[in-house]
Design a protein around this motif. Sequence first.
Motif, PDB file in Angstrom:
ATOM      1  N   THR A 176       1.055  -1.316  -0.169  1.00  0.00           N
ATOM      2  CA  THR A 176       0.201   0.028   0.278  1.00  0.00           C
ATOM      3  C   THR A 176       0.744   1.176  -0.076  1.00  0.00           C
ATOM      4  O   THR A 176       0.062   2.036  -0.927  1.00  0.00           O
ATOM      5  N   THR A 178       1.158   4.240  -3.423  1.00  0.00           N
ATOM      6  CA  THR A 178       1.457   5.217  -3.342  1.00  0.00           C
ATOM      7  C   THR A 178       2.453   5.987  -3.622  1.00  0.00           C
ATOM      8  O   THR A 178       2.267   7.178  -3.869  1.00  0.00           O
ATOM      9  N   ALA A 179       3.186   5.882  -2.837  1.00  0.00           N
ATOM     10  CA  ALA A 179       4.191   6.618  -3.428  1.00  0.00           C
ATOM     11  C   ALA A 179       4.126   6.241  -5.051  1.00  0.00           C
ATOM     12  O   ALA A 179       5.009   7.780  -5.379  1.00  0.00           O
ATOM     13  N   ALA A 188       2.663   6.449  -7.393  1.00  0.00           N
ATOM     14  CA  ALA A 188       1.744   6.803  -7.940  1.00  0.00           C
ATOM     15  C   ALA A 188       1.493   8.372  -7.633  1.00  0.00           C
ATOM     16  O   ALA A 188       0.829   8.559  -8.691  1.00  0.00           O
ATOM     17  N   GLY A 189       2.590   8.967  -6.882  1.00  0.00           N
ATOM     18  CA  GLY A 189       2.802  10.243  -6.348  1.00  0.00           C
ATOM     19  C   GLY A 189       2.023  10.689  -5.146  1.00  0.00           C
ATOM     20  O   GLY A 189       1.886  12.008  -5.357  1.00  0.00           O
ATOM     21  N   THR A 190       1.174   9.800  -4.914  1.00  0.00           N
ATOM     22  CA  THR A 190       0.594  10.355  -3.887  1.00  0.00           C
ATOM     23  C   THR A 190       1.404   9.539  -2.052  1.00  0.00           C
ATOM     24  O   THR A 190       2.542   9.763  -2.381  1.00  0.00           O
ATOM     25  N   TRP A 191       0.673   9.930  -1.032  1.00  0.00           N
ATOM     26  CA  TRP A 191       1.173   9.666   0.185  1.00  0.00           C
ATOM     27  C   TRP A 191       0.630   9.042   0.919  1.00  0.00           C
ATOM     28  O   TRP A 191      -0.260   9.849   1.212  1.00  0.00           O
ATOM     29  N   CYS A 192       1.040   8.064   1.774  1.00  0.00           N
ATOM     30  CA  CYS A 192       0.242   7.796   3.696  1.00  0.00           C
ATOM     31  C   CYS A 192       0.820   7.093   4.387  1.00  0.00           C
ATOM     32  O   CYS A 192       2.085   6.777   4.364  1.00  0.00           O
ATOM     33  N   ARG A 193       0.642   7.758   5.764  1.00  0.00           N
ATOM     34  CA  ARG A 193       1.100   7.500   6.562  1.00  0.00           C
ATOM     35  C   ARG A 193       1.348   5.795   6.890  1.00  0.00           C
ATOM     36  O   ARG A 193       0.817   5.263   6.293  1.00  0.00           O
ATOM     37  N   GLU A 229       8.518  10.180   7.121  1.00  0.00           N
ATOM     38  CA  GLU A 229       7.101  11.019   7.303  1.00  0.00           C
ATOM     39  C   GLU A 229       7.568  12.170   7.510  1.00  0.00           C
ATOM     40  O   GLU A 229       6.712  13.118   6.879  1.00  0.00           O
ATOM     41  N   ARG A 263       7.708  12.653   4.645  1.00  0.00           N
ATOM     42  CA  ARG A 263       6.477  12.095   3.298  1.00  0.00           C
ATOM     43  C   ARG A 263       6.848  11.309   2.037  1.00  0.00           C
ATOM     44  O   ARG A 263       6.513  11.416   1.401  1.00  0.00           O
TER      45      ARG A 263
END
Length: 223
Positions: free
Chosen positions: A47, A51-52, A54-59, A140, A143
Amino acid sequence: MTLVRPEVVAFDVNETLLDLAPVRARLVELDQPADLLSTVFARTLLTGFATAAAGTWCRFRDAFDAALAQACDLSPADRARVADTFLELVPHPDVEPALRRLTAAGVRVVTLTHGSPGVAEAGLERGGVTPLVQRSLSSEVIRAWKPAPAVYLWAAGVCDVPPERMALVAAHAWDVHGALRAGLSGAWFPRSERAYPAVYDPAALVAGDLAGAVDALLALPTA
């Protein structure tokens, strides 16, 4: 790249330094199978990596919660209880002597994780090895997730050393691969993984255990 003895050794945290057994035990307490953790941990990484990429990010915690929700039918409150257990982790028995050997040789030790801030610190404190670790770094802050090169270069910058003077030690081959691509040296040893995959850049150092990884780093020439 000519290998030299590192001035700083960064350690991955989850599984490499800290034993995830308490998380597995909490899942069992909640009537989940003991082998569920392996699936959930792998899906957590998937996961975060997705996200990384795809150019997004999550914790990390959010990725772990999402992985749990996909793998079982625990309530949100029970999933939070499982995630909180990361603050109860303890170091593997081989960690303290390995860190002590590095610090005695004048090598600085840090941790480098994309996990939740506070997890490494809590585990090191519980294991009584906090004095052996100069600082704990979580990506984090920027990010990002390992194995993005930016994470390793950021860590080297924070530690004020050129990448070639920093080494990463991890029980995850993908992490060592990322460090090598960023210009660090890397040492891999097995815990849950059995071999270093041929599809990755050859590990700078491959050892049979954590002690062997540290010994190999210390045996490198100083210049």
